[in-house]
Design a protein around this motif. Structure first.
Motif, mmCIF file in Angstrom:
data_model
loop_
_atom_site.group_PDB
_atom_site.id
_atom_site.type_symbol
_atom_site.label_atom_id
_atom_site.label_comp_id
_atom_site.label_asym_id
_atom_site.label_seq_id
_atom_site.Cartn_x
_atom_site.Cartn_y
_atom_site.Cartn_z
ATOM 1 N N ASN A 16 0.820 -1.216 0.000
ATOM 2 C CA ASN A 16 0.000 0.000 0.000
ATOM 3 C C ASN A 16 0.851 1.262 0.000
ATOM 4 O O ASN A 16 0.512 2.254 -0.652
ATOM 5 C CB ASN A 16 -0.947 -0.001 1.202
ATOM 6 N N LYS A 17 1.955 1.228 0.743
ATOM 7 C CA LYS A 17 2.830 2.399 0.772
ATOM 8 C C LYS A 17 3.493 2.605 -0.589
ATOM 9 O O LYS A 17 3.638 3.738 -1.055
ATOM 10 C CB LYS A 17 3.896 2.236 1.858
ATOM 11 N N LYS A 19 2.183 1.790 -3.413
ATOM 12 C CA LYS A 19 1.133 2.337 -4.276
ATOM 13 C C LYS A 19 0.969 3.836 -4.048
ATOM 14 O O LYS A 19 0.869 4.615 -5.008
ATOM 15 C CB LYS A 19 -0.191 1.625 -4.009
ATOM 16 N N ASP A 20 0.960 4.243 -2.802
ATOM 17 C CA ASP A 20 0.831 5.669 -2.488
ATOM 18 C C ASP A 20 1.971 6.473 -3.120
ATOM 19 O O ASP A 20 1.747 7.544 -3.705
ATOM 20 C CB ASP A 20 0.829 5.888 -0.977
ATOM 21 N N HIS A 23 1.866 7.079 -6.803
ATOM 22 C CA HIS A 23 0.877 8.096 -7.183
ATOM 23 C C HIS A 23 1.273 9.488 -6.671
ATOM 24 O O HIS A 23 0.443 10.390 -6.657
ATOM 25 C CB HIS A 23 -0.511 7.694 -6.677
ATOM 26 N N SER A 24 2.532 9.626 -6.288
ATOM 27 C CA SER A 24 3.040 10.930 -5.872
ATOM 28 C C SER A 24 3.101 11.872 -7.064
ATOM 29 O O SER A 24 3.104 11.447 -8.226
ATOM 30 C CB SER A 24 4.447 10.785 -5.273
ATOM 31 N N TYR A 275 -0.533 -1.146 -9.758
ATOM 32 C CA TYR A 275 -0.602 0.064 -8.948
ATOM 33 C C TYR A 275 -1.232 1.283 -9.623
ATOM 34 O O TYR A 275 -1.432 2.302 -8.987
ATOM 35 C CB TYR A 275 0.806 0.434 -8.457
#
Length: 276
Positions: A16-17, A19-20, A23-24, A275
């Motif tokens: 999850n991190k 993926k985050d 998307h930065s 992702y």
């Protein structure tokens, strides 16, 4: 699915991190010779090799000596001849798609031009590209370090091939011998890299730009893609996800036909498939 490389605190891979971070708003991807190896078998070691410095150029003088000029040009032609330009390198295709899916700025440490041949354009060429040429007519060495501006170097820098020759004298447009500096391109990319929230490394060398110019205390999250795994550094911890686990994660998420993960191209494809 994978263990953190910290024996005192094993845990799952932080999907999850990752993926985050993908998307930065600001991500950089740095390409290196590990991506070209096998397709450009003769490494252009101009960054810190035999022809990298002003001092070494004092011994080999392609700008003032016709024989030395031909030696340098033949060296580049030999390497060009060994580069497999007719073979498509899937990893470059996947990098293009990855850049399309996410907001990624790409820079390459390579000068072999394989990224252009494989339609990966509009990226930062940190040391130039052998597919371009630059005339040596009226050129002076770019003496970046004031301390290197010795009387001997200044005397040499003023000597050019005579005017009747220089009209036809061109060398590959790469940074070498302290000449033809690509410092501006590196500085521009360094600014982007410093501001980035995630750095993706694909076959890159940590001793070359932009890493050679970044603060070693900068603990920026990074994702290293290799032919064996992905290595994700987050908060000073290293997480590894081997190919077999990448394949499991991909096939758990994608219904239907099973998708193999065997190469760097497969790993890159996994990133934008899972992702995006």
């Amino acid at each position: 699915m994978a263990s953190k490389q910290n024996p005192n605190n094993p845990t799952y891979f932080p999907f999850n991190k990752l993926k985050d971070l993908l998307h930065s708003e600001k991500i950089v991807c740095v390409l290196g010779y590990g991506l070209s190896e096998g397709y450009a078998p003769h490494y252009y070691d101009i960054q810190h090799g035999a022809w990298s410095s002003v001092e070494k150029a004092l011994l080999l003088k392609p700008f003032s000596n016709q024989q030395h000029f031909e030696m340098v040009l033949n060296w580049f032609n030999w390497r060009r001849a060994g580069t497999k330009t007719k073979e498509s390198i899937m990893a470059f295709n996947e990098i293009s798609l990855l850049r399309t899916c996410f907001n990624i700025s790409v820079g390459t440490q390579n000068v072999d031009g394989l990224h252009r041949i494989n339609n990966l354009d509009n990226i930062y060429e940190l040391y130039g590209c052998v597919l371009d040429t630059r005339s040596i007519r009226n050129e002076n060495l770019d003496l970046q370090d004031v301390e290197k501006q010795s009387d001997e170097m200044q005397k040499y820098a003023d000597k050019r091939l005579d005017d009747s020759q220089t009209d036809q004298r061109q060398l590959p447009d790469v940074d070498m011998f302290g000449w033809n500096s690509k410092a501006n391109a590196r500085a521009d990319f360094l600014k982007v890299a410093i501001e980035a929230e995630l750095i993706i490394k694909i076959g890159s060398d940590d001793f070359l730009s932009p890493f050679s110019e970044m603060n070693i205390n900068n603990k920026k999250p990074s994702l290293k893609i290799t032919s064996d795994c992905i290595e994700f550094i987050l908060d000073s911890h290293l997480y590894k996800l081997p190919l077999v686990k990448i394949e499991e994660h991909l096939n758990d998420a994608v219904e239907g036909i099973k998708i193999p993960v065997k190469t760097i191209a497969d790993v890159i494809k996994y990133l934008y498939t899972i992702y995006r």
